[in-house]
Design an enzyme around this catalytic site. Structure first.
Site, short mmCIF file in Angstrom:
data_model
loop_
_atom_site.label_atom_id
_atom_site.label_comp_id
_atom_site.label_asym_id
_atom_site.label_seq_id
_atom_site.Cartn_x
_atom_site.Cartn_y
_atom_site.Cartn_z
N ALA A 1 2.82 -32.26 48.40
CA ALA A 1 4.25 -32.55 48.49
C ALA A 1 5.04 -32.06 47.28
CB ALA A 1 4.48 -34.04 48.70
N ASP B 1 9.24 26.41 43.43
CA ASP B 1 8.81 25.01 43.44
C ASP B 1 8.82 24.39 42.05
OD1 ASP B 1 8.16 24.35 46.21
OD2 ASP B 1 6.66 25.94 46.05
N ARG C 1 1.12 -26.19 53.41
CA ARG C 1 2.23 -25.98 52.48
C ARG C 1 3.59 -25.94 53.19
NH1 ARG C 1 1.67 -21.06 48.17
NH2 ARG C 1 2.94 -21.90 46.47
N ASN D 1 6.33 38.92 42.48
CA ASN D 1 7.69 39.36 42.79
C ASN D 1 7.83 40.88 42.77
OD1 ASN D 1 8.66 36.75 43.10
ND2 ASN D 1 9.14 36.53 40.92
N CYS E 1 -11.54 37.16 58.43
CA CYS E 1 -11.24 36.30 57.28
C CYS E 1 -12.47 36.01 56.44
CB CYS E 1 -10.64 34.98 57.76
SG CYS E 1 -11.81 33.88 58.60
N GLU F 1 6.10 -25.92 47.30
CA GLU F 1 6.31 -25.70 48.73
C GLU F 1 7.64 -25.05 49.12
OE1 GLU F 1 4.16 -29.21 51.07
OE2 GLU F 1 5.47 -29.96 49.50
N ALA G 1 -5.98 -24.18 48.43
CA ALA G 1 -6.04 -25.33 49.34
C ALA G 1 -4.87 -25.30 50.32
CB ALA G 1 -6.06 -26.64 48.56
N PHE G 2 -3.64 -25.37 49.81
CA PHE G 2 -2.41 -25.26 50.60
C PHE G 2 -2.27 -26.36 51.65
CE2 PHE G 2 -4.16 -20.96 49.75
CZ PHE G 2 -3.37 -20.67 48.64
N CYS H 1 -14.36 35.98 64.59
CA CYS H 1 -13.94 37.39 64.59
C CYS H 1 -14.33 38.07 63.30
CB CYS H 1 -12.45 37.50 64.83
SG CYS H 1 -11.41 37.30 63.36
#
Length: 1249
Positions: free
Chosen positions: A1010, A312, A841, A213, A62, A1192, A726-727, A59
């Site tokens: 372990a 704000d 683990r 303002n 803007c 663990e 590793a676990f 339009c």
């Protein structure tokens, strides 16, 4: 666009402005450019007007605003970023285009003219090819406009700033200007003194700089001002001064200038001092658009003096301890911007003749945090519905609140201070109980009547709570960086040089941080080296009828194909009585089973060769994938174990209630970051082999390679520098893979490297056992459990591996922390046609303990009680010296201490009340909390596996080389061994070196597993060091004031051996399964974990708000390493129980073979507040220096998040009128949690089916 010349900086500044807000009287000495002045169809278009060719104007109403906003941006910055473009356009509105074509059109200004020449490579242009034709984009659609048709930007062709305005700006004597109209006089004072005199004469005259303002009041409200004062020529109002304490900003500075000042301050100040600056900047970015901020929203001073309730900035300024200087003809005063400054709507304590000269914005202090919040109908260019500024200041190294300020805008005639809520918080720790009181106070304190201006009364009141909750989450995020880690003090009188018990950095951390650390695949390539790639089965159960690798051998650079027939020695490995083929020869029993291997001169060639191998199969029909199928067909790895104490049947009969339930726990991939890696080098004489690899058990691999090649173990040396995780996953399959690689090296006579890719690793190596747990429990109305009967079925996969041992350990931990008089457990390792599972683990403990804790939960739900209440967990817990169900005596004192301390540290009972209140007030968000204990046995139940050896050398310069049987996989064993050596030899840790773990130095080692690595190897090193220290005793007595180096030199000259082996026999542990009794563990590690979550019932997504863990670790050798182990294990457990999910096809193919499909916890999954407490005053006579194994146990504590989710789901189900026990399987993924919540929407979906 308004342009002005700054005589101070000699710069010309351009601003985009709103013409409707900018008074003409303020344009003295300014140049004004409008859209008509920059380009015309009659003369020449300006490149910025390309918005038309980009289809950004429909339009057209803007469009001028869009053009001028972009034009101003390009005048200030000819090469903007997309962030600059979007910020410059913000504040412009369009009803037609949807904004995309506008943005796309102006995106072209962000592209470099020479982008195709950057780095010498071509790029994909956004709009058209070099001939100007339209190029198709990826989805097959043509580009909407050609960039070749667009005019290039040439800043030299823009309008110049009028020279006469520059000359006027240089004039220092600024005279007062008066513009007189029919009814109004506009005065521009030329100096601060004139301004003060005018204010004294016209005290009611407004000061106008931004005009947001006054202009709007005059236009829309009809307010009349006979005199307006506009101090645009008073330099003191625009002065900015930066000090160490903060920034002083002139009251006349626009929001754009303030934004620049804050951005500069954020860069100039230390990060911890910038919370206030960031909070203000956050708000400013949302205040209007660029045009508004440039000259309007008045100015900083105007924003404060106007005292509008929905400003704000003022809530943040008030919360952030800001002050202002008020100035009048009578003098100046400093005023705090706080609740006393604002008197009512548009009223402040400023006198009529006073003006705001400047505002001081303080830097935040250490342990202080400031945040700003706003809610508006639209994020940008919309007045806030409710906004807030919040600040909290904590005591040093604490979560106790020293000061707090909470200010709201939009809930009254002026900004409102939540004083009473702040009073509830000050002096208390920032935790749920404190905040719960604050929430309750806020509800009463923030009052809005039904007819309050602005409406939305209930919504705005709820927003005050929501914004405070958001602040709470941000504070928790901040505190996460300052989490409580409660460690132990070293023993009184301990030498300052003694590192034991002190948080010593991981000995190779710097090497790892700089990339200098060497992992297996970092070893340099050797001459003639080959690469090996494994060929795996594509069928779950089939006979191998033929392996055709002729095409593979035809490929260039493929050297050989290794099959089972090439193995000179044993073609299998034996685990717990079951043989496992290294390479399948006649039959495959899962998808992913290793069949053969291709060796080539590079990885790429080896992969190509592997793809060329053709394997012919004859499918077998008896396929088993699930434990149900295994049970039906009685497919188990034997022996099946059983353990019982008391009379379970009698206990069930005497119980007042009996309940049967079940839970399924999914498997878990190890997902170590370094995949399985090997380099095998044949030495060339006497059949020697050097094996470099990533394994937890070098001696086991040495034995495996030797047996596979048919040579003695003394011809094979295994070397492990470090492991990239590793676990438990680098023991059994690692030995098999190393043996296959060794066969290739043996056959070719050349070094061979094998490094699995992630997908291969996940397919071949298996993971944690999925477990189906079933239980039958009898209990009394007071919650006391009289009997429990458990059945566990673990999916072992296609080979035995260590599955029978896992099933045994499940039974040894089935009681967890509970003294159940009549107890029975049966476990089975189910043989299926999935890849074999292995150690992980926890070794079965995380699975079995989830079963008993689920049982406890179900008992509580049957009794309509909470599981942590006295009568459920506490009444059933071990309390006095007791016997386990396998008749091992132990003292649970520290278990009870951990429980009580965790309840206290977590403030459990008050948080439970707060959660109940939260859940009553929230329909689709629920919180849950759970606390779980653990009693974890440390050591190998097979006694011979607990031994260890070490070798310690002292060289003539005093340096020490230590070798031991443990492998360094991130758990810090080498660092702890260094600390042990330092203490025993009484020398600095800097003199001690640990090179690698090698079977050449220390033979017959046991696995680093372990949670017993430091226990065993530390004792062995201690033994060797004590031998050496005792040998040096005569030398020290002769020369007590000598140095360590002196003593060593003397010892060498006196022919005293400076090398010693150390040995640790280990505990005599074992379990007699026939008698169902024994002592399988050296001692127990105790811990208790508590977690709170918030669950979105609509999506199943959750966030862990807080976790508290109390661990009895004895006396920690290295608290920093131990706490790291605790946190890492917890997060791995959190993954196991809430997100990590392995998925297989109906034919047994693993779908989840990489990070794209398999998700492990990330940074975002860490609890917002994560506290670790090491139990004080604990000791352990069964391990080195009274420490305890910790690698663990705390994996299981991740389940407290699982049970917290289940608790939140229970609250959601209550809203849906669903009560009593329900099954929630592990992992508690969002999908499972959401469906379990049984919301209206899930019910609708289910009703459709």
């Amino acid at each position: 666009m308004v342009s002005r010349y700054d005589p101070q900086t000699k710069n010309i500044n351009h601003w985009s402005v709103n013409a409707c807000l900018l008074p003409v009287c303020q344009l003295h000495r300014a140049a004004v450019t409008t859209v008509e002045g920059i380009g015309s169809t009659k003369t020449k278009l300006h490149p910025v007007q390309r918005i038309a060719k980009a289809h950004g104007s429909q339009c057209g109403f803007c469009t001028p605003g869009m053009v001028m906003s972009m034009y101003t941006l390009l005048r200030n910055n000819p090469q903007p970023t997309m962030e600059d473009v979007t910020e410059g356009l913000a504040g412009n509105l369009c009803r037609c285009t949807g904004y995309r074509p506008i943005v796309e059109g102006y995106r072209t200004f962000c592209e470099s003219e020479n982008c195709c020449q950057l780095n010498g490579s071509a790029c994909n242009m956004a709009n058209g090819n070099e001939n100007g034709s339209v190029q198709p984009i990826e989805n097959g659609q043509p580009e909407l406009f050609s960039k070749d048709d667009l005019l290039s930007l040439d800043p030299t062709q823009d309008l110049i700033f009028p020279p006469e305005l520059m000359r006027l700006a240089e004039v220092k004597d600024q005279s007062t200007q008066r513009f007189c109209g029919e009814r109004m006089t506009w005065i521009n004072p030329g100096s601060l003194d004139e301004l003060l005199q005018l204010k004294a004469v016209y005290p009611q005259a407004p000061l106008v700089l931004g005009n947001t303002n006054i202009g709007l009041d005059m236009k829309f409200k009809g307010i009349f001002h006979p005199v307006i004062i506009s101090p645009t020529q008073v330099p003191e109002l625009f002065k900015v001064t930066q000090k160490p304490e903060g920034v002083c900003v002139g009251a006349g500075c626009s929001m754009s200038v303030l934004k620049s000042v804050l951005e500069r301050s954020i860069n100039d100040f230390p990060p911890e001092s910038t919370h206030m600056f960031r909070a203000l900047l956050q708000q400013i970015k949302l205040v209007g658009g660029q045009q508004i901020r440039n000259v309007a929203v008045s100015t900083l001073g105007g924003n404060i003096a106007s005292a509008y309730p929905n400003s704000d900035l003022t809530p943040v300024l008030a919360a952030g301890r800001c002050t202002l200087v008020a100035l009048s003809k009578d003098g100046r005063r400093r005023v705090s911007i706080d609740k006393d400054f604002f008197l009512g709507f548009a009223k402040t304590i400023l006198k009529p003749d006073e003006m705001v000269l400047s505002v001081f914005i303080p830097a935040t202090r250490p342990n202080e945090i400031v945040h700003a919040f706003r809610h508006a109908p639209r994020k940008e260019s919309a007045l806030a519905t409710v906004n807030a500024g919040m600040r909290v200041w904590f005591n040093e190294n604490s979560n106790v609140v020293k000061e707090i300020s909470i200010y709201y805008g939009g809930v009254g005639a002026t900004i409102l201070s939540a004083e009473r809520a702040c009073q509830q918080i000050v002096g208390r720790p920032w935790e749920e109980a404190t905040l719960s009181d604050a929430y309750s106070t806020l509800v009463d304190e923030i009052k809005l009547g039904p007819s309050a201006p602005g409406g939305k009364v209930d919504f705005r009141r709820s927003l005050t709570l929501s914004l405070f909750f958001k602040f709470n989450l941000l504070v928790l995020q901040y505190l996460k960086e300052k989490c409580v880690l409660c460690v132990q003090n070293v023993l009184e009188g301990q030498s300052a040089q003694d590192p034991v018990g002190r948080p010593m950095m991981h000995r190779t951390a710097l090497n790892q941080a700089t990339g200098e650390a060497v992992y297996c695949d970092d070893l340099p390539q050797t001459d003639g080296e080959l690469f090996l790639v494994i060929v795996t089965s594509s069928r779950p159960h089939a006979k191998i009828t033929h392996i055709d690798f002729s095409e593979a051998l035809k490929l260039p650079s493929v050297v050989d194909v290794i099959t089972a027939k090439d193995i000179p020695g044993k073609r299998f490995r034996t685990f717990i009585g079951y043989d496992e083929e290294l390479l399948a020869e006649d039959e495959v029993t899962c998808v992913g089973q290793m069949v053969c291997a291709v060796v080539a001169d590079s990885k790429a060639h080896a992969k190509r060769g592997a793809a060329a191998v053709k394997i012919s199969y004859e499918d077998l029909q008896d396929r088993i994938f699930t434990v149900e199928e295994a049970i039906e067909k009685e497919s188990f790895f034997l022996p099946r174990r059983k353990i019982e104490r008391g009379d379970v049947e009698k206990g069930l009969r005497e119980a007042e209630q009996v309940y049967e339930g079940e839970i399924r726990i999914g498997g878990q991939e190890h997902f170590y970051l370094e995949t399985q890696s090997f380099l095998v080098i044949p030495i060339g004489e006497e059949k020697e082999m050097k094996v470099y690899l990533s394994t937890q058990h070098p001696a086991f691999t040495q034995e495996s390679v030797a047996e596979t090649l048919g040579i003695p173990s003394n011809r094979v040396s295994c070397h492990v520098k470090r492991l990239g995780g590793a676990f438990g996953g680098k023991v059994t399959k690692t030995a098999i893979l190393a043996s296959i690689t060794a066969v290739a090296a043996w056959k070719t006579g050349r070094p061979v490297r094998c490094v699995l890719e992630r997908g291969e690793d996940m397919l071949i190596t298996g993971g944690r056992h999925p477990v189906w747990g079933k239980y039958k429990v009898g209990f009394m109305k007071n919650g006391r459990i009289t009997a429990a009967d458990f059945q566990y079925y673990a999916n072992a996969g296609n080979t035995a591996d260590e599955s029978v041992l896992v099933a045994e350990k499940i039974l040894l931990h089935l009681d967890n922390a509970y003294n159940i008089p009549n107890l029975r457990g049966q476990s089975a390792a189910c043989k299926t046609n999935l890849p074999s599972n292995t150690a992980f683990r926890g070794f079965g403990v995380p699975q079995c303990m989830l079963v008993i804790e689920s049982m406890i939960d179900d008992v509580a739900l049957k009794l309509s009680r909470l599981p942590e209440e006295v009568g459920i967990r506490e009444i059933n817990m071990y309390k006095d010296v007791s016997l386990t169900h396998y008749k091992m005596e132990f003292d649970p004192e520290n278990l009870v201490r951990c429980w009580n301390e965790c309840m206290e540290k977590a403030d459990f009972r008050q948080r439970r009340q707060a959660i109940d209140l939260f859940n009553q007030q929230n329909q689709f968000k629920k919180r849950g909390i759970a606390i779980v204990p653990i009693k974890y046995g440390i050591g190998f139940s097979e006694g011979f596996l607990n031994q260890a050896a070490a070798l310690v050398h002292i060289y003539k310069d005093g340096s020490v080389l230590v070798s031991h049987g443990g492998t360094e996989m991130g758990q810090g064993i080498h660092t702890k061994i260094q600390q042990v050596t330092s203490r025993e030899l009484n020398i600095p840790a800097s003199l001690i070196h640990i090179s690698e773990t090698s079977t050449q130095c220390v033979p017959n080692t046991c696995s680093s597993a372990a949670s017993f690595g430091t226990d065993a190897n530390g004792m062995a090193v201690k033994d060797a060091c004590q031998i050496l220290y005792n040998r040096l005793e005569p030398i020290r007595k002769k020369n007590p004031k000598g140095t360590w180096q002196n003593w060593i030199t003397t010892a060498f000259l006196e022919k005293i051996s400076l090398s010693a082996t150390g040995y640790y026999r280990g505990h005599d542990l074992g379990m007699d399964w026939e008698k169902q009794e024994g002592k399988p563990y050296a001692y127990f590690t105790y811990a208790v974990g508590c977690s709170e979550v918030e669950l979105d019932c609509l999506t199943g997504e959750y966030r862990t708000l807080k976790t508290d863990i109390v661990v009895d670790i004895g006396r920690s050798i290295n608290p920093s390493i131990d706490i790291g182990q605790i946190e890492g294990a917890f997060m791995q457990g959190l993954g196991l129980y809430t997100m990590e999910e392995l998925k297989f096809s109906p034919s047994g193919v693993l779908y989840t073979r990489g990070p794209g499909q398999y998700k492990i916890p990330s940074f975002c999954d860490v609890p917002l507040k994560f506290n670790i407490y090491l139990l004080a005053g604990s000791s352990n006579p069964h391990a080195i220096y009274s420490s305890k194994g910790i690698g663990e146990p705390t994996v299981f504590l991740g389940s407290c998040v699982f049970f917290a989710i289940k608790d939140a789901v229970t609250a959601a189900r209550k809203d849906a009128d669903l009560t009593g026990p329900f099954q929630l399987n592990s992992p508690a993924t969002p999908e499972r949690a959401c469906l379990a919540c049984a919301t209206h929407f899930t019910k609708m979906v289910r009703e459709l089916h």
